[in-house]
Design an enzyme around this catalytic site. Structure first.
Site, short mmCIF file in Angstrom:
data_model
loop_
_atom_site.label_atom_id
_atom_site.label_comp_id
_atom_site.label_asym_id
_atom_site.label_seq_id
_atom_site.Cartn_x
_atom_site.Cartn_y
_atom_site.Cartn_z
N LYS A 45 0.84 -1.21 0.00
CA LYS A 45 0.00 0.00 0.00
C LYS A 45 0.88 1.26 0.00
CE LYS A 45 -0.26 -0.28 5.04
NZ LYS A 45 -1.08 -0.74 6.19
N ARG A 143 -10.74 -0.13 14.34
CA ARG A 143 -10.78 0.55 13.05
C ARG A 143 -11.86 -0.14 12.22
NH1 ARG A 143 -5.10 1.42 9.85
NH2 ARG A 143 -5.34 -0.79 9.44
N TYR A 283 15.24 31.36 5.60
CA TYR A 283 14.08 32.12 6.11
C TYR A 283 14.13 32.29 7.62
CZ TYR A 283 11.70 31.29 1.62
OH TYR A 283 11.36 31.24 0.31
C1 LIG Z 1 -0.43 -1.69 6.93
C2 LIG Z 1 -1.05 -2.97 7.31
C3 LIG Z 1 -0.25 -4.12 7.47
C4 LIG Z 1 1.27 -4.08 7.47
O1 LIG Z 1 1.71 -3.51 8.69
P1 LIG Z 1 3.29 -3.37 9.02
O2 LIG Z 1 3.32 -2.85 10.40
O3 LIG Z 1 3.83 -2.40 8.03
O4 LIG Z 1 3.88 -4.72 8.86
C5 LIG Z 1 -0.89 -5.33 7.67
N1 LIG Z 1 -2.25 -5.38 7.74
C6 LIG Z 1 -3.03 -4.29 7.62
C7 LIG Z 1 -4.51 -4.43 7.74
C8 LIG Z 1 -2.46 -3.05 7.43
O5 LIG Z 1 -3.24 -1.96 7.33
#
Ligand SMILES: *Cc1c(COP(=O)(O)O)cnc(C)c1O
Length: 390
Positions: A45, A143, A283
């Site tokens: 992602k 969530r 700045y």
């Molecule tokens: C982002 C995510 C992961 C991966 O998490 P890491 O801490 O980067 O290994 C796995 N499962 C879900 C649902 C996530 O949102």
């Protein structure tokens, strides 16, 4: 005079370098920590945490990943458009009006409510196909996900309770391939909360079985749980950050597993000048030299995702030595003091993230100075610097 001239190559002045061989090695290292019949789902992602979604997805698959996971429908569609045919799990929730995209692009939806399931069922039937879905179970992340009966409040929460999932079994065109949960606190030494989540997950999987739903793929483990909670490996694991060679938190040691950082950020010095004492830089004139020195300008700024919170705080590497940031980080440029490094000139390499000589600047170093976590350092890059792959 008419001889064809080669097009001049415009080298970027700053860039993000991604070492795909290290990334592939990290994937194989993580795979060795899980049973051989446990599937591996590479979480790519957010443009693979800033490392390039398509390239990292392909590399993960070449190194034995079975599944990919993304958070947005657009990310999944981009993978399909790039010719990737592996199973893709959407970690986010699709709105009912968006589910037809999932059907046409063969994207596995996460389902945490009955309305989405019904919309998916209708989309599947319209295409005369069957869609694989994964039920998302909220065991303590707060969530997305169906809730455990223990926390369902009758007044507000019935629709989010796991009992609602029973109705999904009867919907045509859907196959419940997976059921999964996500840890809120697997990245701390004290695993009490994570273990509570595991208990609730096992509970809810049993409740699904009572309702006639027996998913082939149960999954829970993020990076921290892949590394430190083997009882959470189930039928598939979903690591993200560890594949990129970064630790899930300061309480998780990844170096003992030989996971190495994948990203570096490099730039060329574009300007150098010797300045006198009492000379103000950038700045707000927040940095004033106390001795004559040399200031170099580096083409990276907050528009690239290099935080302005690094003003007067961060460091970069030049000729293997640390050079402190002088004054405010601006939109496009950051100045460093190189008075203690002889001979710095335009065109010299600067390392903003990564190793040079015996020194290294890590995403954790930058995160520590900016009050955030390594995840945000790499995902926060804005895309103005080109990604180049080694
Ligand atoms: C982002 C995510 C992961 C991966 O998490 P890491 O801490 O980067 O290994 C796995 N499962 C879900 C649902 C996530 O949102």
């Amino acid at each position: 005079m008419n001889s064809p001239k080669a097009q001049p190559v415009l080298e970027p002045q700053s860039r993000v370098q991604v070492d795909l061989s290290v990334f592939g090695q990290n994937v194989r290292t993580l795979k060795r920590l899980i049973p051989s019949d446990t599937r591996f789902c590479a979480v790519v992602k957010a443009n693979a945490y800033g490392h390039g979604g398509i390239q990292c997805a392909k590399t993960a698959l070449e190194n034995g990943s079975h599944f990919l996971a993304v958070a947005r429908i657009s990310e999944a569609v981009a993978m399909r458009d790039a010719g990737i045919t592996a199973p893709i799990l959407l970690l986010g929730e699709a709105l009912p009006e968006q589910v037809s995209f999932l059907a046409t692009h063969d994207i596995r939806a996460s389902v945490a409510d009955i309305q989405t399931a019904k919309a998916l069922s209708a989309a599947a039937q319209a295409l005369n196909t069957r869609l694989n879905i994964h039920l998302k179970l909220d065991t303590g992340m707060g969530r997305l996900g169906f809730l455990h009966p223990g926390v369902v409040t009758p007044k507000y929460g019935e629709a989010a309770g796991i009992r609602q999932a029973g109705d999904i079994a009867d919907l045509k065109g859907l196959r419940v391939e997976g059921a999964y949960t996500h840890f809120a606190k697997a990245d701390v030494i004290d695993k009490t909360h994570a273990k509570g989540q595991l208990t609730r997950f096992n509970d809810m999987v049993a409740m699904l079985a009572d309702m006639g739903i027996r998913p082939e793929i149960r999954h829970a483990a993020n990076s921290a749980a892949v590394l430190e909670l083997p009882e959470a490996h189930f039928d598939m694991v979903r690591p993200g950050v560890a594949m990129y060679g970064m630790a899930p938190s300061h309480e998780v040691d990844i170096t003992r597993h030989k996971l190495a950082p994948v990203m570096s950020i490099t730039a060329k010095v574009i300007y150098v000048k010797a300045v006198p004492e009492n000379f103000s830089v950038s700045y707000g004139c927040t940095h004033v030299t106390t001795t004559p020195t040399v200031i170099a300008t580096v083409p990276i700024g907050y528009a690239d995702g290099y935080s302005r919170l690094l003003s007067n705080q961060g460091q970069m590497l030049v000729k293997g030595k640390k050079a402190p940031i002088a004054g405010r980080v601006t939109m496009d440029f950051t100045m460093i003091d190189v008075g203690h490094i002889p001979g710095v000139k335009p065109g010299d390499d600067v390392i903003i993230l990564g190793p040079q000589g015996n020194e290294r600047i890590s995403a954790d170093d930058i995160a520590g100075l900016t009050g955030t976590i390594n995840y945000e350092v790499t995902t926060g890059l804005t895309g103005r610097m080109p990604l180049s792959y080694l």
